[in-house]
Design a protein around this motif. Structure first.
Motif, PDB file in Angstrom:
ATOM      1  N   VAL A   1       0.850  -1.183   0.000  1.00 54.45           N
ATOM      2  CA  VAL A   1       0.000   0.000   0.000  1.00 54.45           C
ATOM      3  C   VAL A   1       0.887   1.234   0.000  1.00 54.45           C
ATOM      4  CG1 VAL A   1      -1.804   1.239   1.251  1.00 54.45           C
ATOM      5  CG2 VAL A   1      -1.761  -1.255   1.289  1.00 54.45           C
ATOM      6  N   SER A   2       0.534   2.203  -0.839  1.00 51.84           N
ATOM      7  CA  SER A   2       1.269   3.466  -0.857  1.00 51.84           C
ATOM      8  C   SER A   2       0.315   4.613  -1.142  1.00 51.84           C
ATOM      9  CB  SER A   2       2.403   3.430  -1.888  1.00 51.84           C
ATOM     10  OG  SER A   2       1.902   3.096  -3.160  1.00 51.84           O
ATOM     11  N   THR A   3       0.737   5.796  -0.750  1.00 49.89           N
ATOM     12  CA  THR A   3      -0.033   6.998  -1.024  1.00 49.89           C
ATOM     13  C   THR A   3       0.520   7.615  -2.296  1.00 49.89           C
ATOM     14  OG1 THR A   3      -0.406   7.360   1.322  1.00 49.89           O
ATOM     15  CG2 THR A   3      -0.705   9.251  -0.116  1.00 49.89           C
ATOM     16  N   VAL A   4      -0.372   7.928  -3.218  1.00 52.33           N
ATOM     17  CA  VAL A   4       0.024   8.504  -4.502  1.00 52.33           C
ATOM     18  C   VAL A   4      -0.835   9.737  -4.781  1.00 52.33           C
ATOM     19  CG1 VAL A   4       0.834   6.316  -5.451  1.00 52.33           C
ATOM     20  CG2 VAL A   4      -1.534   6.977  -5.789  1.00 52.33           C
ATOM     21  N   ASN A   5      -0.424  10.540  -5.738  1.00 49.43           N
ATOM     22  CA  ASN A   5      -1.205  11.675  -6.212  1.00 49.43           C
ATOM     23  C   ASN A   5      -1.412  11.513  -7.700  1.00 49.43           C
ATOM     24  OD1 ASN A   5      -1.313  13.182  -3.750  1.00 49.43           O
ATOM     25  ND2 ASN A   5       0.840  13.671  -4.069  1.00 49.43           N
ATOM     26  N   GLY A   6      -2.617  11.820  -8.162  1.00 44.79           N
ATOM     27  CA  GLY A   6      -2.886  11.697  -9.582  1.00 44.79           C
ATOM     28  C   GLY A   6      -4.205  12.318  -9.948  1.00 44.79           C
ATOM     29  N   ARG A   7      -4.528  12.175 -11.214  1.00 46.83           N
ATOM     30  CA  ARG A   7      -5.806  12.685 -11.683  1.00 46.83           C
ATOM     31  C   ARG A   7      -6.249  11.903 -12.898  1.00 46.83           C
ATOM     32  NH1 ARG A   7      -5.408  18.315 -14.806  1.00 46.83           N
ATOM     33  NH2 ARG A   7      -7.310  17.502 -15.659  1.00 46.83           N
ATOM     34  N   GLY A   8      -7.536  11.890 -13.084  1.00 47.37           N
ATOM     35  CA  GLY A   8      -8.151  11.274 -14.245  1.00 47.37           C
ATOM     36  C   GLY A   8      -9.272  12.186 -14.684  1.00 47.37           C
ATOM     37  N   ARG A   9     -10.472  11.643 -14.749  1.00 48.25           N
ATOM     38  CA  ARG A   9     -11.622  12.474 -15.105  1.00 48.25           C
ATOM     39  C   ARG A   9     -11.997  13.435 -13.995  1.00 48.25           C
ATOM     40  NH1 ARG A   9     -15.360   8.181 -18.285  1.00 48.25           N
ATOM     41  NH2 ARG A   9     -14.051   8.112 -20.135  1.00 48.25           N
ATOM     42  N   GLN A  10     -11.604  13.101 -12.776  1.00 47.01           N
ATOM     43  CA  GLN A  10     -11.810  14.012 -11.658  1.00 47.01           C
ATOM     44  C   GLN A  10     -10.699  15.051 -11.763  1.00 47.01           C
ATOM     45  OE1 GLN A  10     -11.233  12.256  -7.839  1.00 47.01           O
ATOM     46  NE2 GLN A  10     -12.289  13.880  -6.754  1.00 47.01           N
ATOM     47  N   THR A  11     -10.984  16.147 -12.450  1.00 48.71           N
ATOM     48  CA  THR A  11      -9.932  17.071 -12.865  1.00 48.71           C
ATOM     49  C   THR A  11      -9.355  17.913 -11.749  1.00 48.71           C
ATOM     50  OG1 THR A  11     -11.629  18.669 -13.468  1.00 48.71           O
ATOM     51  CG2 THR A  11     -10.783  17.229 -15.220  1.00 48.71           C
ATOM     52  N   GLY A  12      -9.894  17.857 -10.578  1.00 46.27           N
ATOM     53  CA  GLY A  12      -9.337  18.606  -9.476  1.00 46.27           C
ATOM     54  C   GLY A  12     -10.408  19.042  -8.506  1.00 46.27           C
ATOM     55  N   VAL A  13      -9.956  19.578  -7.406  1.00 49.83           N
ATOM     56  CA  VAL A  13     -10.854  20.047  -6.364  1.00 49.83           C
ATOM     57  C   VAL A  13     -10.617  21.538  -6.196  1.00 49.83           C
ATOM     58  CG1 VAL A  13     -11.458  19.854  -3.925  1.00 49.83           C
ATOM     59  CG2 VAL A  13     -10.763  17.817  -5.191  1.00 49.83           C
ATOM     60  N   LYS A  14     -11.693  22.311  -6.256  1.00 50.57           N
ATOM     61  CA  LYS A  14     -11.564  23.751  -6.049  1.00 50.57           C
ATOM     62  C   LYS A  14     -11.734  24.044  -4.573  1.00 50.57           C
ATOM     63  CE  LYS A  14     -12.849  25.031 -10.636  1.00 50.57           C
ATOM     64  NZ  LYS A  14     -13.774  25.595 -11.547  1.00 50.57           N
ATOM     65  N   GLU A  15     -10.776  24.780  -4.035  1.00 50.40           N
ATOM     66  CA  GLU A  15     -10.788  25.140  -2.629  1.00 50.40           C
ATOM     67  C   GLU A  15     -10.619  26.644  -2.519  1.00 50.40           C
ATOM     68  OE1 GLU A  15      -9.682  22.855   0.304  1.00 50.40           O
ATOM     69  OE2 GLU A  15     -10.106  21.034  -0.805  1.00 50.40           O
ATOM     70  N   SER A  16     -11.003  27.194  -1.389  1.00 42.88           N
ATOM     71  CA  SER A  16     -10.720  28.604  -1.156  1.00 42.88           C
ATOM     72  C   SER A  16     -10.101  28.749   0.222  1.00 42.88           C
ATOM     73  CB  SER A  16     -11.992  29.442  -1.263  1.00 42.88           C
ATOM     74  OG  SER A  16     -12.921  29.054  -0.288  1.00 42.88           O
TER      75      SER A  16
ATOM     76  N   SER B   1      -9.165  33.516  -1.383  1.00 40.24           N
ATOM     77  CA  SER B   1      -8.550  33.173  -2.663  1.00 40.24           C
ATOM     78  C   SER B   1      -8.962  31.767  -3.066  1.00 40.24           C
ATOM     79  CB  SER B   1      -7.024  33.221  -2.563  1.00 40.24           C
ATOM     80  OG  SER B   1      -6.590  34.515  -2.268  1.00 40.24           O
ATOM     81  N   SER B   2      -9.332  31.604  -4.325  1.00 35.54           N
ATOM     82  CA  SER B   2      -9.685  30.284  -4.848  1.00 35.54           C
ATOM     83  C   SER B   2      -8.484  29.666  -5.543  1.00 35.54           C
ATOM     84  CB  SER B   2     -10.836  30.392  -5.851  1.00 35.54           C
ATOM     85  OG  SER B   2     -12.016  30.745  -5.199  1.00 35.54           O
ATOM     86  N   TYR B   3      -8.343  28.375  -5.380  1.00 34.37           N
ATOM     87  CA  TYR B   3      -7.300  27.661  -6.092  1.00 34.37           C
ATOM     88  C   TYR B   3      -7.773  26.248  -6.366  1.00 34.37           C
ATOM     89  CZ  TYR B   3      -6.150  25.887  -1.431  1.00 34.37           C
ATOM     90  OH  TYR B   3      -6.220  25.306  -0.198  1.00 34.37           O
ATOM     91  N   CYS B   4      -7.130  25.598  -7.322  1.00 32.54           N
ATOM     92  CA  CYS B   4      -7.522  24.251  -7.730  1.00 32.54           C
ATOM     93  C   CYS B   4      -6.378  23.288  -7.438  1.00 32.54           C
ATOM     94  CB  CYS B   4      -7.854  24.230  -9.223  1.00 32.54           C
ATOM     95  SG  CYS B   4      -8.406  22.621  -9.807  1.00 32.54           S
ATOM     96  N   ILE B   5      -6.707  22.232  -6.727  1.00 25.15           N
ATOM     97  CA  ILE B   5      -5.750  21.151  -6.493  1.00 25.15           C
ATOM     98  C   ILE B   5      -6.023  20.123  -7.582  1.00 25.15           C
ATOM     99  CG2 ILE B   5      -4.992  19.374  -4.894  1.00 25.15           C
ATOM    100  CD1 ILE B   5      -6.151  21.131  -2.634  1.00 25.15           C
ATOM    101  N   ASP B   6      -5.106  20.014  -8.557  1.00 22.38           N
ATOM    102  CA  ASP B   6      -5.391  19.132  -9.689  1.00 22.38           C
ATOM    103  C   ASP B   6      -4.768  17.750  -9.579  1.00 22.38           C
ATOM    104  OD1 ASP B   6      -2.831  20.004 -10.138  1.00 22.38           O
ATOM    105  OD2 ASP B   6      -3.115  20.389 -12.261  1.00 22.38           O
ATOM    106  N   LEU B   7      -3.933  17.504  -8.588  1.00 22.81           N
ATOM    107  CA  LEU B   7      -3.441  16.157  -8.316  1.00 22.81           C
ATOM    108  C   LEU B   7      -4.034  15.728  -6.982  1.00 22.81           C
ATOM    109  CD1 LEU B   7       0.287  16.391  -9.430  1.00 22.81           C
ATOM    110  CD2 LEU B   7      -1.625  15.360 -10.655  1.00 22.81           C
ATOM    111  N   ILE B   8      -4.939  14.768  -7.057  1.00 24.47           N
ATOM    112  CA  ILE B   8      -5.725  14.332  -5.909  1.00 24.47           C
ATOM    113  C   ILE B   8      -4.991  13.206  -5.174  1.00 24.47           C
ATOM    114  CG2 ILE B   8      -7.986  13.460  -5.198  1.00 24.47           C
ATOM    115  CD1 ILE B   8      -8.080  16.153  -6.671  1.00 24.47           C
TER     116      ILE B   8
END
Length: 112
Positions: free
Chosen positions: A30-45, A49-56
């Protein structure tokens, strides 16, 4: 033998682990990874300020199973990791030519 790599939501890992252990599938990496697919990112504020985390952040679970167990293990992962929302993850299956247990020298399905 087959290698299963499941990339799943972090919060679903305990469900998957519990289900796999209950089915007798004890060995996993088991390992923790970061990536993306169709879930293009999470918008946070943050502080206006708004920003997008695109590697989940995701959890990667890797298993080696005998071919006769493949479909059952895949079904267990799907049932215990599915939320029905975008970002549930993916499962990759590939062939494994050989497995060798270092401690005993056992090979093949005996080493799994």
């Amino acid at each position: 033998m087959k290698r299963i790599i499941a990339v799943i939501r972090e919060e679903m890992f305990e469900n998957v682990k519990t289900a796999l252990l209950a089915a007798g599938c004890e060995g996993m990496n088991v390992s923790t990874v970061n990536g993306r697919g169709r879930q293009t990112g999470v918008k946070e504020s943050y502080r206006g300020s708004s920003y997008c985390i695109d590697l989940i952040p995701k959890t990667r679970v890797e298993l080696i199973v005998n071919e006769e167990d493949l479909d059952d293990v895949i079904d267990i992962i799907i049932e215990s990791a599915r939320t029905g929302d975008v970002g549930d993850g993916k499962i990759f299956v590939s062939d494994v030519e050989e497995v060798i247990r270092i401690r005993t020298g056992e090979r093949g399905s005996k080493a799994v």
